[in-house]
Scaffold this motif. Structure first.
Motif, PDB file in Angstrom:
ATOM      1  N   TYR A   1      -6.324  -2.064  93.581  1.00  0.00           N
ATOM      2  CA  TYR A   1      -7.410  -1.935  94.541  1.00  0.00           C
ATOM      3  C   TYR A   1      -7.126  -0.785  95.507  1.00  0.00           C
ATOM      4  CZ  TYR A   1     -10.793  -3.063  98.171  1.00  0.00           C
ATOM      5  OH  TYR A   1     -11.800  -2.991  99.075  1.00  0.00           O
ATOM      6  N   ALA A   2      -5.931  -0.673  95.990  1.00  0.00           N
ATOM      7  CA  ALA A   2      -5.554   0.388  96.931  1.00  0.00           C
ATOM      8  C   ALA A   2      -5.636   1.756  96.258  1.00  0.00           C
ATOM      9  CB  ALA A   2      -4.156   0.138  97.472  1.00  0.00           C
ATOM     10  N   ALA A   3      -5.208   1.849  95.002  1.00  0.00           N
ATOM     11  CA  ALA A   3      -5.260   3.122  94.283  1.00  0.00           C
ATOM     12  C   ALA A   3      -6.700   3.550  94.008  1.00  0.00           C
ATOM     13  CB  ALA A   3      -4.488   3.028  92.977  1.00  0.00           C
ATOM     14  N   LEU A   4      -7.555   2.600  93.673  1.00  0.00           N
ATOM     15  CA  LEU A   4      -8.951   2.931  93.376  1.00  0.00           C
ATOM     16  C   LEU A   4      -9.738   3.302  94.631  1.00  0.00           C
ATOM     17  CD1 LEU A   4      -9.873   0.267  90.671  1.00  0.00           C
ATOM     18  CD2 LEU A   4      -9.463   2.711  90.355  1.00  0.00           C
ATOM     19  N   HIS A   5      -9.385   2.787  95.750  1.00  0.00           N
ATOM     20  CA  HIS A   5     -10.137   3.031  96.969  1.00  0.00           C
ATOM     21  C   HIS A   5      -9.473   4.030  97.910  1.00  0.00           C
ATOM     22  CE1 HIS A   5     -13.103   0.183  95.833  1.00  0.00           C
ATOM     23  NE2 HIS A   5     -12.228  -0.798  95.744  1.00  0.00           N
ATOM     24  N   ASP A   6      -8.433   4.694  97.454  1.00  0.00           N
ATOM     25  CA  ASP A   6      -7.764   5.708  98.258  1.00  0.00           C
ATOM     26  C   ASP A   6      -8.591   6.993  98.195  1.00  0.00           C
ATOM     27  OD1 ASP A   6      -6.044   7.168  99.746  1.00  0.00           O
ATOM     28  OD2 ASP A   6      -4.451   7.253  98.233  1.00  0.00           O
ATOM     29  N   THR A   7      -9.086   7.493  99.302  1.00  0.00           N
ATOM     30  CA  THR A   7      -9.961   8.668  99.339  1.00  0.00           C
ATOM     31  C   THR A   7      -9.307   9.885  99.987  1.00  0.00           C
ATOM     32  OG1 THR A   7     -10.888   7.935 101.448  1.00  0.00           O
ATOM     33  CG2 THR A   7     -12.026   7.226  99.438  1.00  0.00           C
ATOM     34  N   ARG A   8      -8.008   9.884 100.116  1.00  0.00           N
ATOM     35  CA  ARG A   8      -7.350  10.995 100.790  1.00  0.00           C
ATOM     36  C   ARG A   8      -7.480  12.319 100.049  1.00  0.00           C
ATOM     37  NH1 ARG A   8      -1.630   8.504 101.793  1.00  0.00           N
ATOM     38  NH2 ARG A   8      -2.233   7.542  99.838  1.00  0.00           N
ATOM     39  N   GLY A   9      -7.555  12.363  98.753  1.00  0.00           N
ATOM     40  CA  GLY A   9      -7.659  13.618  97.995  1.00  0.00           C
ATOM     41  C   GLY A   9      -9.063  13.918  97.502  1.00  0.00           C
ATOM     42  N   ALA A  10     -10.052  13.165  97.922  1.00  0.00           N
ATOM     43  CA  ALA A  10     -11.419  13.332  97.415  1.00  0.00           C
ATOM     44  C   ALA A  10     -12.001  14.692  97.760  1.00  0.00           C
ATOM     45  CB  ALA A  10     -12.311  12.214  97.947  1.00  0.00           C
ATOM     46  N   THR A  11     -11.768  15.171  98.935  1.00  0.00           N
ATOM     47  CA  THR A  11     -12.319  16.463  99.351  1.00  0.00           C
ATOM     48  C   THR A  11     -11.741  17.592  98.519  1.00  0.00           C
ATOM     49  OG1 THR A  11     -12.572  15.603 101.583  1.00  0.00           O
ATOM     50  CG2 THR A  11     -12.672  17.978 101.318  1.00  0.00           C
ATOM     51  N   ALA A  12     -10.445  17.544  98.246  1.00  0.00           N
ATOM     52  CA  ALA A  12      -9.819  18.585  97.431  1.00  0.00           C
ATOM     53  C   ALA A  12     -10.370  18.569  96.010  1.00  0.00           C
ATOM     54  CB  ALA A  12      -8.309  18.399  97.419  1.00  0.00           C
ATOM     55  N   VAL A  13     -10.571  17.395  95.457  1.00  0.00           N
ATOM     56  CA  VAL A  13     -11.119  17.284  94.106  1.00  0.00           C
ATOM     57  C   VAL A  13     -12.562  17.781  94.073  1.00  0.00           C
ATOM     58  CG1 VAL A  13     -11.779  15.645  92.297  1.00  0.00           C
ATOM     59  CG2 VAL A  13      -9.562  15.446  93.420  1.00  0.00           C
ATOM     60  N   GLU A  14     -13.360  17.400  95.050  1.00  0.00           N
ATOM     61  CA  GLU A  14     -14.749  17.860  95.111  1.00  0.00           C
ATOM     62  C   GLU A  14     -14.817  19.375  95.270  1.00  0.00           C
ATOM     63  OE1 GLU A  14     -16.308  15.585  98.323  1.00  0.00           O
ATOM     64  OE2 GLU A  14     -16.543  13.773  97.093  1.00  0.00           O
ATOM     65  N   PHE A  15     -13.961  19.934  96.112  1.00  0.00           N
ATOM     66  CA  PHE A  15     -13.933  21.383  96.284  1.00  0.00           C
ATOM     67  C   PHE A  15     -13.569  22.074  94.979  1.00  0.00           C
ATOM     68  CE2 PHE A  15     -11.768  25.374  97.218  1.00  0.00           C
ATOM     69  CZ  PHE A  15     -12.771  26.028  97.933  1.00  0.00           C
ATOM     70  N   ALA A  16     -12.586  21.544  94.277  1.00  0.00           N
ATOM     71  CA  ALA A  16     -12.173  22.140  93.001  1.00  0.00           C
ATOM     72  C   ALA A  16     -13.315  22.120  91.985  1.00  0.00           C
ATOM     73  CB  ALA A  16     -10.955  21.401  92.449  1.00  0.00           C
ATOM     74  N   LEU A  17     -14.106  21.078  91.998  1.00  0.00           N
ATOM     75  CA  LEU A  17     -15.227  20.977  91.063  1.00  0.00           C
ATOM     76  C   LEU A  17     -16.374  21.917  91.429  1.00  0.00           C
ATOM     77  CD1 LEU A  17     -15.391  17.107  90.529  1.00  0.00           C
ATOM     78  CD2 LEU A  17     -14.639  18.829  88.874  1.00  0.00           C
ATOM     79  N   LEU A  18     -16.601  22.135  92.705  1.00  0.00           N
ATOM     80  CA  LEU A  18     -17.744  22.923  93.145  1.00  0.00           C
ATOM     81  C   LEU A  18     -17.424  24.375  93.476  1.00  0.00           C
ATOM     82  CD1 LEU A  18     -19.490  20.290  95.417  1.00  0.00           C
ATOM     83  CD2 LEU A  18     -20.080  20.950  93.083  1.00  0.00           C
ATOM     84  N   ALA A  19     -16.169  24.730  93.628  1.00  0.00           N
ATOM     85  CA  ALA A  19     -15.799  26.079  94.045  1.00  0.00           C
ATOM     86  C   ALA A  19     -16.195  27.131  93.015  1.00  0.00           C
ATOM     87  CB  ALA A  19     -14.306  26.159  94.327  1.00  0.00           C
ATOM     88  N   PHE A  20     -15.904  26.887  91.750  1.00  0.00           N
ATOM     89  CA  PHE A  20     -16.203  27.897  90.732  1.00  0.00           C
ATOM     90  C   PHE A  20     -17.701  28.184  90.637  1.00  0.00           C
ATOM     91  CE2 PHE A  20     -17.066  29.158  86.323  1.00  0.00           C
ATOM     92  CZ  PHE A  20     -16.375  30.358  86.318  1.00  0.00           C
ATOM     93  N   PRO A  21     -18.569  27.175  90.516  1.00  0.00           N
ATOM     94  CA  PRO A  21     -20.005  27.494  90.487  1.00  0.00           C
ATOM     95  C   PRO A  21     -20.500  28.132  91.782  1.00  0.00           C
ATOM     96  CG  PRO A  21     -19.643  25.226  89.792  1.00  0.00           C
ATOM     97  CD  PRO A  21     -18.326  25.758  90.265  1.00  0.00           C
ATOM     98  N   PHE A  22     -19.979  27.690  92.917  1.00  0.00           N
ATOM     99  CA  PHE A  22     -20.427  28.244  94.196  1.00  0.00           C
ATOM    100  C   PHE A  22     -20.061  29.722  94.308  1.00  0.00           C
ATOM    101  CE2 PHE A  22     -19.481  29.251  98.665  1.00  0.00           C
ATOM    102  CZ  PHE A  22     -20.755  29.116  99.184  1.00  0.00           C
ATOM    103  N   PHE A  23     -18.793  30.061  94.062  1.00  0.00           N
ATOM    104  CA  PHE A  23     -18.384  31.455  94.183  1.00  0.00           C
ATOM    105  C   PHE A  23     -18.990  32.317  93.071  1.00  0.00           C
ATOM    106  CE2 PHE A  23     -14.889  29.500  96.714  1.00  0.00           C
ATOM    107  CZ  PHE A  23     -15.253  30.079  97.914  1.00  0.00           C
ATOM    108  N   GLY A  24     -19.236  31.737  91.910  1.00  0.00           N
ATOM    109  CA  GLY A  24     -19.950  32.459  90.850  1.00  0.00           C
ATOM    110  C   GLY A  24     -21.366  32.803  91.265  1.00  0.00           C
ATOM    111  N   LEU A  25     -22.034  31.878  91.904  1.00  0.00           N
ATOM    112  CA  LEU A  25     -23.388  32.117  92.394  1.00  0.00           C
ATOM    113  C   LEU A  25     -23.396  33.182  93.481  1.00  0.00           C
ATOM    114  CD1 LEU A  25     -26.365  31.253  92.279  1.00  0.00           C
ATOM    115  CD2 LEU A  25     -25.825  29.532  93.995  1.00  0.00           C
TER     116      LEU A  25
END
Length: 179
Positions: free
Chosen positions: A12-36
């Protein structure tokens, strides 16, 4: 041995840990954003370069219209155009220039001076001409450049020639003054 309730708490603690969520979201969106952003900047640069070429051809054509160009050569006229390009096109020796006298405004038929289906870097397919005409002549000025596309975007690229460049051209038709 870990009890079942402790195991559930760890999962439960591992599934609900959100400390790295921003870094993961940035990694997913950075390439399309900077490409655009890169695509927008590249398209803007090509459009502004096209407009600068258009303005330079119109400004330099004033010397043809008033009869001063009859005293000039093609190289001097190219220099007049290149002086107004603000360094956007590199070497002006790469410019293809055609100045033709035509019969009427209706007979205007600009031609693309390169084979766009050529599989590699190709030479200009039409020769340069210099016929600035006499008094009250209808003149068509065409100037073309192979503009480098700095960021190749694969099938979304704005290059329209096989060698990865974009053909940028300007055509201006006018009547000479009765000099």
């Amino acid at each position: 041995m870990v009890r079942a309730s402790s195991r559930r708490k760890l999962v439960y603690a591992a599934l609900h840990d959100t400390r790295g969520a921003t870094a993961v979201e940035f990694a997913l969106l950075a390439f399309p954003f900077f490409g655009l952003i890169a695509a927008i900047l590249q398209t803007s640069l090509v459009f502004i370069s096209s407009q600068v070429l258009e303005s330079a051809v119109i400004d330099a054509s004033r010397y043809v219209r008033i009869g001063e160009a009859r005293k000039q050569s093609t190289d001097e006229y190219k220099k007049r155009i290149c002086d107004r390009l603000y360094g956007l096109f590199g070497d002006c020796q790469d410019m293809h220039l055609r100045v033709d006298t035509i019969q009427t405004f209706k007979s205007t038929a600009p031609t693309i001076p390169v084979d766009i289906t050529c599989p590699a870097e190709c030479d200009w397919t039409t020769p340069e001409t210099w016929a600035p005409g006499g008094a009250s002549s209808v003149v068509m000025v065409q100037a073309y450049f192979r503009y480098p596309v700095p960021i190749p975007l694969g099938p979304l690229s704005i290059a329209n020639l096989a060698d990865g460049t974009r053909l940028i051209g300007s055509t201006f038709v006018f009547m000479n003054e009765p000099f």
